[in-house]
Design a protein around this motif. Sequence first.
Motif, PDB file in Angstrom:
ATOM      1  N   LEU A 299       0.254   4.902   4.418  1.00 22.91           N
ATOM      2  CA  LEU A 299       0.956   3.744   3.875  1.00 22.91           C
ATOM      3  C   LEU A 299       2.394   4.105   3.521  1.00 22.91           C
ATOM      4  O   LEU A 299       3.334   3.361   3.842  1.00 22.91           O
TER       5      LEU A 299
ATOM      6  N   ALA B   9       4.801   1.972  -2.306  1.00 26.69           N
ATOM      7  CA  ALA B   9       3.403   2.004  -1.866  1.00 26.69           C
ATOM      8  C   ALA B   9       2.455   1.786  -3.035  1.00 26.69           C
ATOM      9  O   ALA B   9       1.443   1.076  -2.910  1.00 26.69           O
TER      10      ALA B   9
ATOM     11  N   GLY C 146       4.437  -4.289   2.836  1.00 24.47           N
ATOM     12  CA  GLY C 146       5.593  -3.451   2.533  1.00 24.47           C
ATOM     13  C   GLY C 146       6.858  -4.275   2.372  1.00 24.47           C
ATOM     14  O   GLY C 146       7.634  -4.067   1.434  1.00 24.47           O
TER      15      GLY C 146
END
Length: 776
Positions: free
Chosen positions: A51, A75, A158
């Motif tokens: 990630l 993250a 994100g």
Amino acid sequence: MLDFSSLDAFSRRDILKGSLAAGFLPFGLGGSDNHPDCPIQKIREKRFPTLVAIIRAQIDSLWCGHQGDDACEVAREVLVYAEHLPARLQLGLNIALLWLNLYSVKHSGHQLHTLCPRELRRVLNQGETPCDRHGPPRIEWTDDHLLHTAVSGVTMLGRLVIHSRRPARELIGGGWSPQCEKPEFLVTMDPPRLADLNSHYDVCIIGSGAGGATTASRLTAAGLRVLILDVGDFVSPDALIQKIPQDDGSIKLSPPRSDQVLYRLYKDGAGQIAGGLGNVHSKLQLAIPSMRKKIPPKQTVNVCQARVFGGGPYVNNAIHLPIIESVYESWGERRPTGVDYAQFSGLMTSICDELGVNTEVTKSQISDRSMRFAEGCHALGEEVQPLPVAMRRQCLGCGSDNSVDSFGDHIGGIHPYQPGEPNSYLTQAMHNPVPAEVSYRTEGKRLRIRRDEAGALRVDGVDVCHRSESGRHTHTTISANEFVVAAGIGETNKLLSHSLACAGLRNKQLGKRLTANIGTALYAMFDKPIWPSDSGRPEPGVTQCFLVDRRNIMENGKMVEEPALENWFHFPGTVALALTGWFKEFACVMRKFNHLSMSGIVVPTKVRCSNYVDSCGDFHLEFDCDEFEMLLRGLRRVARIYFAAAKPDDGVTLHLPTKSILMRCGRPLRIRNMDDFEWGLSEIRRRGPAFVNLLTTHPQGGASLGDVVNPTTFQMMTDCGEAIENLTVADTSIFPAGCEINPQLTLKALATLAAEQIIQRSSATLPQPTPALARS
């Protein structure tokens, strides 16, 4: 539902053989809600580096080769947001990260987190990075939409968090009008005292949104003791505002973070998905690429519903548009009994007067972004109407629509009470001579339905679960003379279905006749910045201030309808959710955020069997061919408007709401004229509605008048038409068909009629108010 938890057992040898590199069930497309492990915890333990690597590549793209923000911190905040998503989306995120790491090993020989940002973008590439003969293939939606969805889902989260944080906001130049940055205008409100759930009430209302609050206001004005329950938490208007310390010790305000708005104020973090993966019969179909690629994509619609004390009016745009006569008449025998359109129209007018609905605010708080839309309309001869809104005339134009009103400008859910002035129905109910009592963080679980001594069906009580601030759950049963369900379509249908089943009853029409105003947006990036300017207009102003009404046009020799349009605006984090592109293409657009104007297209769906709410409260909702074509006509209408707004020295680039980048001659499509646009539109038509990002904030139906709810008394009915004598339904579930515009005003009128029926059934010793229809 399929369970892909066994993916964890895949060996590296299997991965390198490629036989399992594509075994993934993507976001919102399935998965077991009873997965034994916590997907988010598994990501923290096993997938976190993957990630972080993807987010690092996104940050690198936005800052042109620099790490302008902390990828690890982003993250961590992505996972905070993901904790509020439905279980199947959490599971999808976990498996997506696993799958993308396997994909990287297969095509690069390295795990994803070991790649530099440039190499990661080369592996996860939908066309933003040039391909070479020896590099990984492009991940194309038309070729492998499931793999494409996996990357899109991760990068979307994100983008949301990156652009909700200060570094990205400052980089792209996002700002606010000076008056909005001043702390003295902030509104702070203490939580109301929680009610005694062991008391007996005249009326218990489940839901504090437009329907529940309107009903509560009418009932408390009649002297009834009312309890309002809501599963959402109390959120003070200033709770989400960003307070930035200055060098001189002062505080400067910044808009609320988009990610926090979504998970604090919306159900499932605004990740409630209708639709998903269809026609999958085995895991093998997903694990073998040649079989997986034959699985057709299915339409998805993001259903956004408030989950906060105050409901929809807390977050919405305060728009109050009346249902038109032809639509009201089309409801036929399902209309409220004995209420013709003239009476219903008069009732809507009186509600607008009570709430101070006006167009002065939308005229005075127009931003330069909105003016670009209006200028294009004027150039084409399109009539632009200011939207009527329930906002105070001293509104600061802070862009709080679909967010949180930190300055008390909206006469919506929660705001300071102003005696002698218009107040929201929820605020009014809590300040009437017999004030409504409230219990937030309280979920209705089951209505106890039984037959009384005379054989009539009645509700004895409602089982509820209250969650304290510390997370402790308390179960109790609330007793009342009358019960009103106004919890929002999904929750209302779930509660009614479960309660009927527990009593050995049913209504087979429950959940049917679901409709919605489904929309999407077209984004216009002008060559020159729109804001800041020297015009003195607010930024972003009232974010929906213009309406272009629907109209009929001649197309290919026949008359067809173009849908209504509204100018829209969203803060960077929410725009980041909607735009396509994973890395470079998306970053280039967001760096021009202050060049942005956008417009929404809204298409009402018709009643049909394929659209319904199931007994779990989940939505099944999609376009048919005619509705999809209307959406495309709306996109074309917006495109013409924005091209008309362009100037010789200030052109415009349009961005379509597609699920992947459109490639033309091996390069991302650039829409600079109507020829470019028509090419893009033809590609969308070829791929179908599954290729378009669709959302609705206006679902209607499921417990419709005439089939589930008595159109005279507003009482819930069983299959045989027997009324549950003290159970009223009063939210948009009762719409027998779509109202085809913003449903808020129509709902408040229907809820007023429902409240009058409760008053008539209540104790004759209570003072009887003048009926609202007579007042109007």
